[in-house]
Design an enzyme around this catalytic site. Sequence first.
Site: not given
Length: 429
Positions: A14, A105, A132, A187, A190, A201, A205, A302
């Site tokens: 990211v 998150k 989120v 991608g 996690e 996850d 969120k 992504g």
Amino acid sequence: MNKLNIGLIGYGVVGSGVAKLLNQRKNYIRNKFKTEFAIKSVCDVKISKRDTSGLGRAYLTTKFEDILEDKSIDCVVELIGGLHPAKEIITGALKRGKHVVTANKAVISTFGRELFRLAREKKRNIYFESSVGAGIPIIKGITEGIAGNKVQRLYGIINGTCNFILSEMTKNKITFSQALKLAQKKGYAESNPVLDINGMDSAHKLAILTYLAFGKFIKGEDIYKEGIKDISHADIEYADSLGLVIKLLTIAKKENDRIEARVHPTLIPKEHPLASINGVYNAIYLDADPLGELMISGQGAGQMTAASGVVSDLINLASKDYDENLICNIYSEAKNVRIKAINNVQTRFYIRLQAIDKPGVLSKITGILGKHGIGINSVTQKAHNWMAAVPVVMLTDYITEKELRQALDKIAELSIIRKKPVAIRMEKL
Ligand code: HSE
């Protein structure tokens, strides 16, 4: 012209996407928003191994303290994920008068209460759109777009990896592990994909959404969760024949002072809009008063979709200094609101049993269900094979979790039952 100096902490998938997008859109942002962003410093534990060629003259470091101590940095973009040292980075930035943009998150759902208090005290902003649904404007959608509405119930497909895996298993009949490998390659997952697969996850969120929708912080750890690793092709196919699809659904409902918040594989009707959300797409479907039913959807994982949310936060930040109407700064919590224990939650269930094919078997099973007050809406024996074990699929009426578990334990003890019964919750929506 606004100028904003950024300290970017975390230069993985990211982080590098954010640098790329800011670079690609430099002129566009300058012309449209009269803003210039400069990535002043980048911190990553593996910075020397990363491709940093697009970062120009940014200072590269492995110590986040270098960024916190740099007085020229206006905003810290935290993209390392996890609880620590992310929390220390965010608190350190706020205490030094820096704004924060994060996609984390885990940290917002776990420490949101104290981070928001600190932001307000220091008159700084925390933006977390990408926490989120990545770049899908869910946070802004709920906090700004439907401000003034009361949310009554909320359903989400908010883990791209799980939705991708379930969609691939359904459409292309590939195995769970093949689909997971593909999600990792793209991608979406996690760095520890167990967090995707086991529902954690999604729970993080959902905790954030529960705060936004109902004004109550719930820790991801305290949300009931079940992952998707036990979902089989057989259940996907039987569900299909019943007009249903399996999704990893996050559910939050509020009734009086009780909140129901849970994450688990859920059977939903094929004709519901959420059933058509496939692949890496996420969606939030909610019922708000007076707006009514609303669904917002897009790619929820992504590199560039997450980068899109972070960049939109940066652009929003650049146009304001301290924003006293931002969600972190109007933080308040509903009092006396508690989470309903999963044992008391009422749902309908899909049950699959592997039972010996001989007369009297079904009556033994329905006898136990009846004793526990469980009504059956439909029973289908999926094959015939005299005296061998065959699948039997049942759909129950509304029943509490506790009663269902007690009945299934008794059924599993029967000599005619050959495998652990499968139970998947159903939601009418
Ligand atoms: N691993 C996450 C997902 C990424 O699959 O949805 C976005 O938070």
